[in-house]
Design a protein around this motif. Structure first.
Motif, PDB file in Angstrom:
ATOM      1  N   MET A  83       0.801  -1.218   0.043  1.00 28.07           N
ATOM      2  CA  MET A  83      -0.008   0.008   0.112  1.00 28.07           C
ATOM      3  C   MET A  83       0.952   1.072  -0.126  1.00 28.07           C
ATOM      4  O   MET A  83       1.919   1.405   0.797  1.00 28.07           O
ATOM      5  N   LYS A  84       0.465   2.261  -0.833  1.00 32.13           N
ATOM      6  CA  LYS A  84       1.291   3.530  -0.918  1.00 32.13           C
ATOM      7  C   LYS A  84       0.234   4.549  -1.069  1.00 32.13           C
ATOM      8  O   LYS A  84      -0.297   4.520  -2.422  1.00 32.13           O
ATOM      9  N   LEU A  85       0.047   5.468  -0.365  1.00 35.43           N
ATOM     10  CA  LEU A  85      -1.007   6.564  -0.426  1.00 35.43           C
ATOM     11  C   LEU A  85      -0.328   7.834  -0.166  1.00 35.43           C
ATOM     12  O   LEU A  85       0.343   8.121   0.784  1.00 35.43           O
ATOM     13  N   LEU A  88      -5.280   2.069   7.096  1.00 33.95           N
ATOM     14  CA  LEU A  88      -5.726   3.271   7.705  1.00 33.95           C
ATOM     15  C   LEU A  88      -6.462   3.094   8.829  1.00 33.95           C
ATOM     16  O   LEU A  88      -6.445   4.026   9.658  1.00 33.95           O
ATOM     17  N   LYS A  89      -7.062   2.187   9.055  1.00 35.95           N
ATOM     18  CA  LYS A  89      -7.660   1.914  10.330  1.00 35.95           C
ATOM     19  C   LYS A  89      -6.825   1.649  11.549  1.00 35.95           C
ATOM     20  O   LYS A  89      -7.060   2.293  12.611  1.00 35.95           O
ATOM     21  N   THR A 133       3.472   0.936   3.705  1.00 42.82           N
ATOM     22  CA  THR A 133       3.792  -0.350   4.614  1.00 42.82           C
ATOM     23  C   THR A 133       5.336  -0.695   4.258  1.00 42.82           C
ATOM     24  O   THR A 133       5.763  -0.716   3.129  1.00 42.82           O
ATOM     25  N   ASP A 134       6.051  -0.949   5.301  1.00 42.62           N
ATOM     26  CA  ASP A 134       7.317  -1.644   5.164  1.00 42.62           C
ATOM     27  C   ASP A 134       7.383  -2.814   4.633  1.00 42.62           C
ATOM     28  O   ASP A 134       6.315  -3.530   4.364  1.00 42.62           O
ATOM     29  N   ARG A 135       8.601  -3.461   4.404  1.00 39.80           N
ATOM     30  CA  ARG A 135       8.685  -4.907   4.018  1.00 39.80           C
ATOM     31  C   ARG A 135       7.874  -6.080   4.974  1.00 39.80           C
ATOM     32  O   ARG A 135       7.627  -6.942   4.736  1.00 39.80           O
ATOM     33  N   VAL A 184       4.075   2.991   8.020  1.00 38.60           N
ATOM     34  CA  VAL A 184       5.037   3.901   8.044  1.00 38.60           C
ATOM     35  C   VAL A 184       4.339   5.139   7.315  1.00 38.60           C
ATOM     36  O   VAL A 184       3.866   5.111   6.485  1.00 38.60           O
ATOM     37  N   ILE A 185       4.992   6.486   7.853  1.00 39.66           N
ATOM     38  CA  ILE A 185       4.797   7.629   7.022  1.00 39.66           C
ATOM     39  C   ILE A 185       6.088   8.197   6.659  1.00 39.66           C
ATOM     40  O   ILE A 185       7.165   7.983   7.416  1.00 39.66           O
ATOM     41  N   LEU A 186       6.221   8.270   5.631  1.00 38.32           N
ATOM     42  CA  LEU A 186       7.393   9.096   5.057  1.00 38.32           C
ATOM     43  C   LEU A 186       7.041  10.425   4.643  1.00 38.32           C
ATOM     44  O   LEU A 186       6.296  10.861   4.148  1.00 38.32           O
ATOM     45  N   ILE A 187       8.057  11.299   5.248  1.00 37.40           N
ATOM     46  CA  ILE A 187       8.242  12.707   5.328  1.00 37.40           C
ATOM     47  C   ILE A 187       9.202  13.077   4.491  1.00 37.40           C
ATOM     48  O   ILE A 187      10.310  13.009   5.046  1.00 37.40           O
ATOM     49  N   ASN A 188       9.008  13.598   3.233  1.00 31.28           N
ATOM     50  CA  ASN A 188      10.140  13.940   2.435  1.00 31.28           C
ATOM     51  C   ASN A 188      11.141  12.947   2.486  1.00 31.28           C
ATOM     52  O   ASN A 188      12.238  12.874   2.322  1.00 31.28           O
ATOM     53  N   GLY A 189      10.621  11.432   2.425  1.00 26.63           N
ATOM     54  CA  GLY A 189      11.497  10.472   2.180  1.00 26.63           C
ATOM     55  C   GLY A 189      12.079   9.650   3.515  1.00 26.63           C
ATOM     56  O   GLY A 189      12.806   8.815   3.549  1.00 26.63           O
ATOM     57  N   ILE A 190      11.838  10.482   4.803  1.00 29.69           N
ATOM     58  CA  ILE A 190      12.303  10.162   5.919  1.00 29.69           C
ATOM     59  C   ILE A 190      11.168   9.364   6.686  1.00 29.69           C
ATOM     60  O   ILE A 190      10.091   9.939   6.755  1.00 29.69           O
TER      61      ILE A 190
END
Length: 96
Positions: free
Chosen positions: A1-3, A44-45, A75-77, A82-88
């Protein structure tokens, strides 16, 4: 999943609620990709039920809204959200 999250007009919590409601509505329409939507709805839930949004917004101002940052919920592996903020990468499920 990638949103990708749009936080230009509202905070991360509001955006996640909007995406959750939109995905839930889409799930019941004929011809949708239910398998993909189930993963999105579940992710999301999990975040909505287990995150301390007040702490996230104070720790990461980009999540407070009015932000042009590149924010992605994924989602990670190990299938952890997880949330990525500018790739972090940050863990949105850490409690304060």
């Amino acid at each position: 999943m990638k949103l990708e999250l749009n936080l230009r007009k509202h905070c991360v919590e509001t955006e996640l609620k909007r995406l959750y409601n939109r995905s839930l509505s889409e799930y019941f329409k004929p011809g949708c990709n239910r398998k993909r939507l189930e993963k999105i709805i579940d992710g999301l839930k999990t975040v909505l039920e287990n995150s301390n949004f007040s702490n996230l917004r104070s720790t990461y101002p980009e999540l407070s809204g009015k932000s042009e940052a590149n924010i992605v919920l994924t989602t990670d592996r190990q299938h952890h959200v997880v949330i990525l903020i500018n790739g972090i990468e940050i863990n949105p499920l850490q409690k304060a």
